[in-house]
Design a protein around this motif. Structure first.
Motif, PDB file in Angstrom:
ATOM      1  N   ALA A   1       0.708  -0.972  -0.039  1.00 39.87           N
ATOM      2  CA  ALA A   1      -0.166   0.243   0.122  1.00 39.87           C
ATOM      3  C   ALA A   1       1.005   1.655   0.661  1.00 39.87           C
ATOM      4  N   GLU A   2       1.916   1.063   0.627  1.00 37.35           N
ATOM      5  CA  GLU A   2       2.591   2.699   0.394  1.00 37.35           C
ATOM      6  C   GLU A   2       3.186   2.723  -0.443  1.00 37.35           C
ATOM      7  N   ILE A   3       4.389   1.833  -1.651  1.00 35.33           N
ATOM      8  CA  ILE A   3       4.629   2.046  -2.150  1.00 35.33           C
ATOM      9  C   ILE A   3       3.535   2.204  -3.847  1.00 35.33           C
ATOM     10  N   VAL A   4       2.602   1.755  -3.327  1.00 33.84           N
ATOM     11  CA  VAL A   4       1.249   2.326  -4.555  1.00 33.84           C
ATOM     12  C   VAL A   4       0.500   4.083  -4.373  1.00 33.84           C
ATOM     13  N   ARG A   5       0.855   3.852  -3.363  1.00 36.06           N
ATOM     14  CA  ARG A   5       0.698   5.816  -3.270  1.00 36.06           C
ATOM     15  C   ARG A   5       1.550   6.304  -3.891  1.00 36.06           C
ATOM     16  N   THR A   6       3.124   5.959  -3.683  1.00 35.24           N
ATOM     17  CA  THR A   6       3.674   6.530  -4.821  1.00 35.24           C
ATOM     18  C   THR A   6       4.675   6.119  -6.070  1.00 35.24           C
ATOM     19  N   MET A   7       3.721   5.008  -6.717  1.00 36.90           N
ATOM     20  CA  MET A   7       3.651   4.448  -8.171  1.00 36.90           C
ATOM     21  C   MET A   7       3.393   5.523  -9.007  1.00 36.90           C
ATOM     22  N   PRO A   8       3.531   5.851 -10.322  1.00 36.37           N
ATOM     23  CA  PRO A   8       2.732   6.477 -11.371  1.00 36.37           C
ATOM     24  C   PRO A   8       1.814   5.510 -11.804  1.00 36.37           C
ATOM     25  N   LEU A   9       0.500   6.465 -11.931  1.00 36.72           N
ATOM     26  CA  LEU A   9      -1.130   5.576 -12.442  1.00 36.72           C
ATOM     27  C   LEU A   9      -0.557   4.408 -14.009  1.00 36.72           C
ATOM     28  N   ASP A  10       0.590   5.559 -14.592  1.00 38.57           N
ATOM     29  CA  ASP A  10       0.785   4.637 -15.678  1.00 38.57           C
ATOM     30  C   ASP A  10       1.841   3.721 -15.270  1.00 38.57           C
ATOM     31  N   ARG A  11       2.117   3.033 -14.356  1.00 37.25           N
ATOM     32  CA  ARG A  11       2.483   1.857 -14.416  1.00 37.25           C
ATOM     33  C   ARG A  11       2.188   0.314 -13.957  1.00 37.25           C
ATOM     34  N   ILE A  12       0.674   0.789 -13.212  1.00 39.20           N
ATOM     35  CA  ILE A  12       0.255   0.013 -12.475  1.00 39.20           C
ATOM     36  C   ILE A  12      -1.418  -0.851 -13.286  1.00 39.20           C
ATOM     37  N   VAL A  13      -0.655  -2.045 -13.156  1.00 38.01           N
ATOM     38  CA  VAL A  13      -2.364  -3.059 -14.207  1.00 38.01           C
ATOM     39  C   VAL A  13      -2.515  -3.720 -13.013  1.00 38.01           C
ATOM     40  N   LEU A  14      -3.468  -3.731 -12.954  1.00 40.75           N
ATOM     41  CA  LEU A  14      -4.567  -4.303 -11.371  1.00 40.75           C
ATOM     42  C   LEU A  14      -4.349  -6.151 -12.155  1.00 40.75           C
ATOM     43  N   GLU A  15      -4.525  -6.565 -10.720  1.00 39.74           N
ATOM     44  CA  GLU A  15      -4.243  -8.139 -10.594  1.00 39.74           C
ATOM     45  C   GLU A  15      -5.426  -9.243  -9.753  1.00 39.74           C
TER      46      GLU A  15
ATOM     47  N   TYR B   1     -13.368 -10.001  -8.134  1.00 40.78           N
ATOM     48  CA  TYR B   1     -13.116  -9.084  -6.899  1.00 40.78           C
ATOM     49  C   TYR B   1     -12.233  -7.671  -7.315  1.00 40.78           C
ATOM     50  N   VAL B   2     -11.093  -7.744  -8.706  1.00 42.53           N
ATOM     51  CA  VAL B   2     -10.367  -6.996  -9.078  1.00 42.53           C
ATOM     52  C   VAL B   2     -11.387  -5.799  -8.839  1.00 42.53           C
ATOM     53  N   ARG B   3     -11.611  -5.399  -8.549  1.00 39.98           N
ATOM     54  CA  ARG B   3     -13.045  -3.805  -8.486  1.00 39.98           C
ATOM     55  C   ARG B   3     -11.983  -3.561  -7.369  1.00 39.98           C
ATOM     56  N   LEU B   4     -12.161  -4.390  -5.806  1.00 37.16           N
ATOM     57  CA  LEU B   4     -11.732  -4.034  -4.960  1.00 37.16           C
ATOM     58  C   LEU B   4     -10.455  -3.590  -5.269  1.00 37.16           C
ATOM     59  N   VAL B   5      -9.854  -3.781  -5.800  1.00 39.21           N
ATOM     60  CA  VAL B   5      -8.012  -3.989  -5.454  1.00 39.21           C
ATOM     61  C   VAL B   5      -8.035  -2.413  -6.457  1.00 39.21           C
ATOM     62  N   CYS B   6      -8.999  -2.464  -7.154  1.00 38.33           N
ATOM     63  CA  CYS B   6      -8.962  -0.791  -7.797  1.00 38.33           C
ATOM     64  C   CYS B   6      -9.651   0.527  -6.111  1.00 38.33           C
ATOM     65  N   ASP B   7     -11.419  -0.156  -6.216  1.00 34.31           N
ATOM     66  CA  ASP B   7     -11.100   1.222  -5.548  1.00 34.31           C
ATOM     67  C   ASP B   7     -10.245   1.240  -4.597  1.00 34.31           C
ATOM     68  N   LYS B   8      -8.425   0.519  -3.680  1.00 37.15           N
ATOM     69  CA  LYS B   8      -8.255   0.325  -2.332  1.00 37.15           C
ATOM     70  C   LYS B   8      -7.265   1.731  -3.232  1.00 37.15           C
TER      71      LYS B   8
ATOM     72  N   LEU C   1      -7.931   9.470  -6.080  1.00 35.94           N
ATOM     73  CA  LEU C   1      -8.668   9.087  -6.649  1.00 35.94           C
ATOM     74  C   LEU C   1      -9.705   8.810  -7.281  1.00 35.94           C
ATOM     75  N   ALA C   2     -10.470   9.377  -7.820  1.00 35.19           N
ATOM     76  CA  ALA C   2     -11.934   8.288  -8.446  1.00 35.19           C
ATOM     77  C   ALA C   2     -11.384   7.118  -9.010  1.00 35.19           C
ATOM     78  N   ALA C   3     -12.616   6.117  -8.619  1.00 35.22           N
ATOM     79  CA  ALA C   3     -11.930   4.230  -8.897  1.00 35.22           C
ATOM     80  C   ALA C   3     -12.424   4.832  -9.700  1.00 35.22           C
ATOM     81  N   GLU C   4     -13.174   5.112 -10.769  1.00 32.08           N
ATOM     82  CA  GLU C   4     -12.980   5.252 -12.097  1.00 32.08           C
ATOM     83  C   GLU C   4     -12.023   5.717 -13.025  1.00 32.08           C
ATOM     84  N   THR C   5     -11.287   6.763 -12.578  1.00 30.32           N
ATOM     85  CA  THR C   5     -10.016   7.453 -12.870  1.00 30.32           C
ATOM     86  C   THR C   5      -8.821   6.112 -13.180  1.00 30.32           C
ATOM     87  N   VAL C   6      -8.622   5.119 -11.915  1.00 30.00           N
ATOM     88  CA  VAL C   6      -8.139   4.073 -11.606  1.00 30.00           C
ATOM     89  C   VAL C   6      -8.069   3.213 -12.695  1.00 30.00           C
TER      90      VAL C   6
END
Length: 324
Positions: free
Chosen positions: A155-169, A189-196, A203-208
């Motif tokens: 969670a801590e590293i995700v806070r600083t990760m650029p969004l263009d480097r993330i894919v949901l799994e 359940y990938v939606r729960l990852v997106c929400d977190k 950010l809005a979940a839709e943006t992620v």
């Protein structure tokens, strides 16, 4: 919701099930090919397993198009050719070695004018490994259910990760996100990852969702087809439309204004006649594959098709739009 599934290969034992699933749902399921690191340990036939990967890359099974090489990598927990596909890399308790290998391979690729790309599946390391790997090519980092765990360092590293480097799994059936931790994981359940992730980044979940979907599409070269709504908006005689079509559709059809059809991929919607589908399907496919402009040349929206009815040729206009 979940629109597409990227499915890593494991080994020969699961190939048939993987391929059958992808053939049954080609619009949703996109296979990888590889040898999972845990299928190497205590496996005397691992060389034959690797040879199978080479064979499939040169001659894919009927109806199969691989989107990546994976799942591959290092796994110390339990114990040279270049292909122009992204890689899905498994690493656990071996991040120092993985960083060293990727850095060495990056130098070799750059010397040949190539660039590495792929995804580090189930990324679980800190900022130091993230920064090292970011400098090695076009890599994304797979974030799954662990980001929702109370004591997760991800969670801590995700806070600083650029969004263009993330894919949901998901990593089904493992790493189930809270509040379902301990149960069998599933793609929904990938939606729960997106929400977190949205919560962590403010950010809005839709943006992620939009950004991570675009990352996956770009990395793996896929674009899932959207559902399309087709509405009969007009069924009256217009001289300009009659003159516009030199070859009206010669097929009797009974449709009513306000009638709605839903197209899912190339399949003709139930109740929509074949002649109408042949005329409007180019518009439908343009939107289904992410296009936004239906006003190029003869294409227009509402899309008009000439349908032959019992009382003579009458133009039928359709409003064609994506379903969110």
């Amino acid at each position: 919701g979940v629109a597409a599934l990227l499915l890593p290969a494991i080994d020969t034992a699961s190939d048939r099930r993987l391929f059958d699933l992808c053939r049954s749902h080609p619009e949703y399921c996109f296979p990888m090919i590889g040898l999972h690191p845990t299928s190497v340990n205590d496996n005397p036939a691992w060389r034959e397993e690797l040879a199978r990967v080479d064979r499939y890359l040169l001659d894919p099974p009927a109806g199969i198009r691989f989107c990546a090489i994976g799942e591959i990598g290092l796994d110390y927990y339990w114990s040279d050719a270049f292909v122009a596909l992204p890689v899905a890399i498994h690493t656990r308790a071996a991040w120092d070695d993985m960083c060293r290998i990727i850095e060495a391979e990056t130098e070799r690729a750059r010397a040949d004018g190539r660039r590495l790309r792929g995804v580090f599946h189930a990324f679980s390391e800190g900022a130091a490994a993230f920064e090292r790997l970011c400098g090695c090519g076009d890599f994304c980092f797979g974030i799954g259910g662990t980001v929702t765990f109370k004591k997760s360092g991800v969670a801590e590293i995700v806070r600083t990760m650029p969004l263009d480097r993330i894919v949901l799994e998901t990593d089904c059936p493992y790493l189930t996100p809270a509040p379902y931790r301990g149960q069998r994981n599933e793609s929904a359940y990938v939606r729960l990852v997106c929400d977190k992730i949205a919560e962590l980044k403010g950010l809005a979940a839709e943006t992620v969702a939009a950004a991570t979907t675009a990352n996956a599409e770009a990395l793996f070269g896929i674009r899932y087809m959207k559902k399309i709504k087709i509405t009969v908006v007009r069924k009256v005689c217009h001289r300009d439309l009659i003159e516009r079509y030199e070859n009206p559709i010669d097929h009797a059809c009974d449709m009513r204004e306000g009638q709605v059809f839903v197209a899912n991929g190339w399949q003709r919607p139930d109740g929509l006649c074949e002649s109408a589908w042949q005329t409007i399907s180019p518009f439908v496919m343009t939107l289904a594959h992410g296009g936004t402009d239906l006003y190029d040349g003869w294409m227009k929206n509402p899309a008009s098709a000439m349908i032959s009815c019992n009382d003579g040729f009458r133009p039928v206009s359709f409003l064609i739009e994506t379903l969110d």
